[in-house]
Design an enzyme around this catalytic site. Structure first.
Site, PDB file in Angstrom:
ATOM      1  N   HIS A 197     -66.133   3.909  58.840  1.00 40.98           N
ATOM      2  CA  HIS A 197     -65.034   4.499  59.611  1.00 40.98           C
ATOM      3  C   HIS A 197     -64.765   3.719  60.883  1.00 40.98           C
ATOM      4  CE1 HIS A 197     -67.770   6.237  62.615  1.00 40.98           C
ATOM      5  NE2 HIS A 197     -68.537   6.651  61.625  1.00 40.98           N
ATOM      6  N   CYS A 213     -73.647   6.041  60.153  1.00 42.03           N
ATOM      7  CA  CYS A 213     -72.504   5.506  59.420  1.00 42.03           C
ATOM      8  C   CYS A 213     -72.226   4.058  59.827  1.00 42.03           C
ATOM      9  CB  CYS A 213     -71.261   6.357  59.666  1.00 42.03           C
ATOM     10  SG  CYS A 213     -71.338   7.991  58.895  1.00 42.03           S
TER      11      CYS A 213
END
Length: 312
Positions: A197, A213
Protein backbone atom coordinates in the site's frame (compact mmCIF):
# COMPACT_ATOMS: atom_id res chain seq x y z
CA UNK A 1 28.52 -1.56 13.85
CA UNK A 2 29.86 -0.37 10.50
CA UNK A 3 29.64 3.28 9.42
CA UNK A 4 26.61 2.63 7.22
CA UNK A 5 24.67 0.90 9.99
CA UNK A 6 25.39 3.65 12.48
CA UNK A 7 24.40 6.48 10.16
CA UNK A 8 21.28 4.75 8.88
CA UNK A 9 20.02 3.93 12.36
CA UNK A 10 20.52 7.53 13.51
CA UNK A 11 18.72 8.78 10.40
CA UNK A 12 15.83 6.36 10.82
CA UNK A 13 15.39 7.28 14.47
CA UNK A 14 15.31 10.98 13.64
CA UNK A 15 12.91 10.51 10.76
CA UNK A 16 10.52 8.48 12.84
CA UNK A 17 10.47 10.99 15.78
CA UNK A 18 22.33 2.21 -20.80
CA UNK A 19 23.09 -1.56 -21.29
CA UNK A 20 20.08 -3.32 -19.90
CA UNK A 21 18.53 -0.24 -18.37
CA UNK A 22 15.56 0.70 -20.55
CA UNK A 23 14.06 3.74 -18.88
CA UNK A 24 13.64 5.56 -15.60
CA UNK A 25 9.96 6.46 -15.25
CA UNK A 26 8.21 8.55 -12.65
CA UNK A 27 6.95 5.40 -10.95
CA UNK A 28 9.35 2.57 -11.83
CA UNK A 29 12.82 1.80 -13.08
CA UNK A 30 12.34 -0.65 -15.92
CA UNK A 31 15.02 -3.07 -17.10
CA UNK A 32 15.12 -5.43 -20.07
CA UNK A 33 15.16 -9.01 -18.82
CA UNK A 34 18.46 -10.77 -19.47
CA UNK A 35 18.71 -14.29 -20.83
CA UNK A 36 17.58 -17.12 -18.57
CA UNK A 37 21.22 -17.91 -17.66
CA UNK A 38 21.94 -14.30 -16.67
CA UNK A 39 20.76 -12.25 -13.67
CA UNK A 40 22.81 -9.04 -13.92
CA UNK A 41 20.84 -5.97 -15.00
CA UNK A 42 21.37 -2.23 -15.35
CA UNK A 43 24.23 0.17 -14.80
CA UNK A 44 25.22 2.43 -11.94
CA UNK A 45 25.19 6.18 -12.42
CA UNK A 46 26.92 9.16 -10.84
CA UNK A 47 25.13 12.24 -9.53
CA UNK A 48 26.61 15.54 -8.41
CA UNK A 49 24.70 16.97 -5.46
CA UNK A 50 23.34 20.44 -6.34
CA UNK A 51 23.68 23.44 -4.05
CA UNK A 52 19.98 23.62 -3.20
CA UNK A 53 19.95 22.02 0.28
CA UNK A 54 18.26 18.95 -1.15
CA UNK A 55 17.99 16.15 1.47
CA UNK A 56 19.14 12.66 0.64
CA UNK A 57 15.55 11.37 0.80
CA UNK A 58 14.65 13.65 -2.12
CA UNK A 59 17.61 12.45 -4.18
CA UNK A 60 16.68 8.83 -3.42
CA UNK A 61 13.10 9.50 -4.50
CA UNK A 62 14.21 11.22 -7.72
CA UNK A 63 16.14 8.08 -8.71
CA UNK A 64 13.56 5.53 -7.49
CA UNK A 65 15.65 4.39 -4.55
CA UNK A 66 14.95 3.86 -0.88
CA UNK A 67 17.07 5.62 1.72
CA UNK A 68 18.90 2.39 2.56
CA UNK A 69 19.76 1.77 -1.11
CA UNK A 70 21.50 5.11 -1.56
CA UNK A 71 23.22 5.03 1.82
CA UNK A 72 24.63 1.54 1.32
CA UNK A 73 26.17 2.68 -1.96
CA UNK A 74 27.52 5.91 -0.44
CA UNK A 75 28.86 5.18 3.07
CA UNK A 76 29.37 8.27 5.17
CA UNK A 77 26.95 10.47 3.26
CA UNK A 78 24.91 12.86 5.41
CA UNK A 79 21.32 11.53 5.32
CA UNK A 80 19.89 14.97 5.97
CA UNK A 81 22.09 17.30 3.94
CA UNK A 82 24.58 15.68 1.52
CA UNK A 83 27.46 17.99 0.66
CA UNK A 84 26.85 20.19 -2.39
CA UNK A 85 29.25 19.33 -5.19
CA UNK A 86 29.93 15.84 -3.88
CA UNK A 87 29.38 12.88 -6.19
CA UNK A 88 26.98 10.10 -5.26
CA UNK A 89 26.75 6.65 -6.79
CA UNK A 90 23.21 5.85 -7.95
CA UNK A 91 22.98 2.05 -7.54
CA UNK A 92 20.94 1.00 -10.55
CA UNK A 93 22.94 -2.13 -11.37
CA UNK A 94 21.33 -5.13 -9.68
CA UNK A 95 21.33 -8.89 -9.51
CA UNK A 96 17.84 -10.32 -9.87
CA UNK A 97 16.64 -12.22 -6.78
CA UNK A 98 16.89 -16.01 -6.87
CA UNK A 99 13.17 -16.53 -7.55
CA UNK A 100 10.89 -17.20 -10.53
CA UNK A 101 10.57 -14.26 -12.90
CA UNK A 102 6.86 -14.06 -12.39
CA UNK A 103 4.46 -11.58 -10.83
CA UNK A 104 5.86 -9.68 -7.86
CA UNK A 105 9.02 -10.65 -5.98
CA UNK A 106 9.79 -8.72 -2.79
CA UNK A 107 13.29 -8.98 -1.35
CA UNK A 108 12.93 -7.62 2.17
CA UNK A 109 16.69 -7.62 2.73
CA UNK A 110 17.30 -5.01 0.03
CA UNK A 111 13.90 -3.32 0.41
CA UNK A 112 13.03 -3.59 -3.26
CA UNK A 113 10.00 -4.89 -5.13
CA UNK A 114 10.46 -6.55 -8.53
CA UNK A 115 7.46 -6.72 -10.86
CA UNK A 116 7.53 -8.96 -13.94
CA UNK A 117 4.58 -7.91 -16.15
CA UNK A 118 3.02 -10.94 -17.82
CA UNK A 119 3.91 -11.25 -21.49
CA UNK A 120 6.66 -8.63 -21.38
CA UNK A 121 10.41 -9.20 -21.28
CA UNK A 122 11.03 -6.54 -18.64
CA UNK A 123 11.24 -6.19 -14.88
CA UNK A 124 10.15 -3.05 -13.05
CA UNK A 125 11.87 -2.25 -9.77
CA UNK A 126 10.49 -0.11 -6.95
CA UNK A 127 11.83 0.76 -3.48
CA UNK A 128 9.77 -0.17 -0.43
CA UNK A 129 9.47 0.30 3.31
CA UNK A 130 8.97 -2.81 5.44
CA UNK A 131 7.90 -3.83 8.94
CA UNK A 132 9.56 -2.51 12.06
CA UNK A 133 11.54 -4.81 14.33
CA UNK A 134 9.01 -7.04 16.07
CA UNK A 135 6.32 -6.59 13.40
CA UNK A 136 8.30 -8.03 10.55
CA UNK A 137 7.22 -8.24 6.94
CA UNK A 138 7.02 -11.89 5.73
CA UNK A 139 10.33 -13.25 4.44
CA UNK A 140 9.67 -16.64 2.85
CA UNK A 141 6.13 -16.76 1.54
CA UNK A 142 4.32 -17.27 -1.76
CA UNK A 143 0.84 -15.79 -2.03
CA UNK A 144 -1.15 -13.68 -4.50
CA UNK A 145 -2.99 -10.40 -4.87
CA UNK A 146 -6.41 -11.20 -3.44
CA UNK A 147 -8.07 -7.87 -4.16
CA UNK A 148 -7.36 -4.19 -4.84
CA UNK A 149 -8.92 -1.11 -3.34
CA UNK A 150 -8.60 2.59 -4.07
CA UNK A 151 -9.07 4.92 -1.09
CA UNK A 152 -8.74 2.12 1.50
CA UNK A 153 -9.74 2.45 5.11
CA UNK A 154 -7.42 1.16 7.84
CA UNK A 155 -8.56 -1.06 10.70
CA UNK A 156 -5.68 -1.30 13.20
CA UNK A 157 -5.27 -4.70 14.84
CA UNK A 158 -5.33 -5.03 18.62
CA UNK A 159 -1.56 -5.47 18.66
CA UNK A 160 -1.08 -2.28 16.67
CA UNK A 161 -3.47 -0.38 18.96
CA UNK A 162 -1.56 -1.59 22.03
CA UNK A 163 1.76 -0.62 20.48
CA UNK A 164 0.52 2.89 19.72
CA UNK A 165 -1.08 3.16 23.18
CA UNK A 166 2.28 2.37 24.76
CA UNK A 167 3.59 5.45 22.96
CA UNK A 168 0.71 7.56 24.25
CA UNK A 169 -1.12 7.53 20.93
CA UNK A 170 -4.77 6.60 20.49
CA UNK A 171 -6.00 5.07 17.24
CA UNK A 172 -9.60 5.01 15.99
CA UNK A 173 -11.24 1.64 15.44
CA UNK A 174 -11.35 2.42 11.71
CA UNK A 175 -9.26 5.12 10.06
CA UNK A 176 -11.35 6.68 7.27
CA UNK A 177 -10.19 6.80 3.66
CA UNK A 178 -8.40 9.87 2.42
CA UNK A 179 -4.98 11.51 2.07
CA UNK A 180 -4.35 11.31 5.82
CA UNK A 181 -4.88 7.55 5.93
CA UNK A 182 -1.62 5.71 6.84
CA UNK A 183 -2.34 3.25 3.98
CA UNK A 184 -2.37 6.04 1.43
CA UNK A 185 -4.75 6.08 -1.50
CA UNK A 186 -4.21 2.61 -3.01
CA UNK A 187 -3.79 -0.91 -1.64
CA UNK A 188 -3.15 -4.39 -3.03
CA UNK A 189 -4.29 -6.95 -0.44
CA UNK A 190 -2.19 -10.12 -0.24
CA UNK A 191 -3.16 -13.12 1.86
CA UNK A 192 -5.37 -12.32 4.86
CA UNK A 193 -3.20 -10.03 6.96
CA UNK A 194 -0.94 -8.02 4.69
CA UNK A 195 -1.09 -5.41 1.96
CA UNK A 196 1.14 -3.57 -0.48
CA UNK A 197 0.00 0.00 0.00
CA UNK A 198 0.85 3.68 -0.05
CA UNK A 199 1.51 6.04 2.82
CA UNK A 200 0.57 9.46 4.11
CA UNK A 201 4.19 10.10 5.18
CA UNK A 202 6.87 11.84 3.17
CA UNK A 203 9.62 9.49 4.35
CA UNK A 204 10.15 5.86 5.28
CA UNK A 205 10.86 4.21 1.92
CA UNK A 206 13.95 2.11 2.36
CA UNK A 207 13.45 1.87 6.13
CA UNK A 208 11.77 -0.45 8.62
CA UNK A 209 8.76 1.70 9.39
CA UNK A 210 5.50 -0.18 8.79
CA UNK A 211 3.41 -2.52 10.94
CA UNK A 212 4.38 -5.46 8.72
CA UNK A 213 2.92 -4.41 5.37
CA UNK A 214 4.89 -3.27 2.32
CA UNK A 215 4.89 0.50 1.92
CA UNK A 216 5.50 2.45 -1.31
CA UNK A 217 5.57 6.10 -2.28
CA UNK A 218 2.24 7.45 -3.53
CA UNK A 219 3.12 7.50 -7.24
CA UNK A 220 4.62 4.03 -7.05
CA UNK A 221 1.63 2.31 -5.48
CA UNK A 222 -0.69 4.11 -7.91
CA UNK A 223 1.43 2.75 -10.75
CA UNK A 224 1.30 -0.81 -9.39
CA UNK A 225 -2.41 -0.52 -8.62
CA UNK A 226 -3.11 0.30 -12.26
CA UNK A 227 -0.78 -2.36 -13.71
CA UNK A 228 -1.04 -5.41 -11.41
CA UNK A 229 -4.14 -7.62 -11.87
CA UNK A 230 -5.90 -9.49 -9.08
CA UNK A 231 -4.52 -13.03 -8.86
CA UNK A 232 -0.92 -11.97 -9.54
CA UNK A 233 1.63 -14.21 -7.84
CA UNK A 234 3.56 -12.55 -4.97
CA UNK A 235 6.72 -14.05 -3.49
CA UNK A 236 8.58 -12.73 -0.44
CA UNK A 237 12.28 -13.60 -0.07
CA UNK A 238 15.04 -12.55 2.30
CA UNK A 239 18.26 -12.50 0.28
CA UNK A 240 20.87 -10.10 1.68
CA UNK A 241 23.44 -11.79 -0.56
CA UNK A 242 22.74 -12.37 -4.25
CA UNK A 243 25.20 -13.88 -6.71
CA UNK A 244 25.42 -14.72 -10.39
CA UNK A 245 27.73 -16.37 -12.89
CA UNK A 246 27.15 -14.57 -16.17
CA UNK A 247 27.33 -16.23 -19.62
CA UNK A 248 30.81 -14.77 -20.22
CA UNK A 249 32.10 -16.38 -17.01
CA UNK A 250 32.11 -13.20 -14.92
CA UNK A 251 31.15 -13.76 -11.30
CA UNK A 252 29.28 -11.09 -9.33
CA UNK A 253 28.05 -10.83 -5.76
CA UNK A 254 25.73 -8.18 -4.29
CA UNK A 255 25.72 -7.85 -0.49
CA UNK A 256 23.26 -5.91 1.66
CA UNK A 257 23.15 -5.37 5.41
CA UNK A 258 20.99 -8.20 6.85
CA UNK A 259 17.87 -7.37 8.84
CA UNK A 260 18.31 -7.21 12.61
CA UNK A 261 16.52 -9.96 14.55
CA UNK A 262 16.42 -8.46 18.04
CA UNK A 263 16.75 -5.18 19.91
CA UNK A 264 20.17 -6.30 21.10
CA UNK A 265 21.29 -6.99 17.55
CA UNK A 266 19.73 -3.74 16.30
CA UNK A 267 21.59 -1.70 18.94
CA UNK A 268 24.84 -3.65 18.74
CA UNK A 269 28.14 -1.94 17.98
CA UNK A 270 29.01 -4.69 15.52
CA UNK A 271 27.55 -5.47 12.09
CA UNK A 272 24.66 -7.89 11.87
CA UNK A 273 26.11 -11.35 11.14
CA UNK A 274 25.74 -12.61 7.58
CA UNK A 275 24.32 -16.12 7.40
CA UNK A 276 25.19 -17.54 3.99
CA UNK A 277 22.97 -20.14 2.39
CA UNK A 278 24.55 -23.32 1.06
CA UNK A 279 24.43 -22.14 -2.61
CA UNK A 280 25.96 -18.78 -1.68
CA UNK A 281 28.64 -20.47 0.44
CA UNK A 282 29.59 -22.63 -2.53
CA UNK A 283 29.65 -19.58 -4.79
CA UNK A 284 31.89 -17.68 -2.34
CA UNK A 285 34.33 -20.61 -2.01
CA UNK A 286 34.75 -21.09 -5.77
CA UNK A 287 38.37 -21.21 -6.92
CA UNK A 288 37.85 -18.60 -9.65
CA UNK A 289 36.99 -15.88 -7.12
CA UNK A 290 39.61 -13.44 -5.88
CA UNK A 291 39.49 -14.04 -2.11
CA UNK A 292 40.38 -10.41 -1.36
CA UNK A 293 37.44 -9.17 -3.42
CA UNK A 294 35.12 -11.66 -1.72
CA UNK A 295 36.23 -10.38 1.68
CA UNK A 296 35.78 -6.78 0.54
CA UNK A 297 32.26 -7.42 -0.76
CA UNK A 298 31.17 -9.18 2.43
CA UNK A 299 32.60 -6.44 4.63
CA UNK A 300 31.55 -3.37 2.66
CA UNK A 301 27.95 -4.49 2.02
CA UNK A 302 27.53 -1.78 -0.59
CA UNK A 303 24.33 -3.19 -2.06
CA UNK A 304 25.94 -3.11 -5.51
CA UNK A 305 27.14 -6.05 -7.62
CA UNK A 306 30.91 -6.53 -7.32
CA UNK A 307 32.87 -8.59 -9.81
CA UNK A 308 34.92 -11.26 -8.02
CA UNK A 309 37.06 -12.69 -10.82
CA UNK A 310 39.38 -10.96 -13.31
CA UNK A 311 38.24 -10.19 -16.82
CA UNK A 312 39.29 -12.81 -19.33
Amino acid sequence: MNAFSTTLRVAASALLCSLTLVSQQAAAVEYALPAANSRLIGENQEYVVPADNRPLEQIASDFQLGLTNIMEANPGVDPFLPKAGSTLVIPHQLILPDAPREGIVINVAEMRLYYYPKGKKVVQVLPIGIGQLGVNTPENWVTKVERKRANPTWTPTENIRRRYAAQGKSLPAVWPAGPDNPMGLHALYIGNLYAIHGTNATFGIGLRVSSGCVRLRADDIKYLFEKVPVGTRVQFVNQPVKATVEPDGSRYMEVHEPLSRSEAEFNSNTPVPLKLTTPISRFVAHAENDSKLVKEALEQRSGMPMRLNPEV
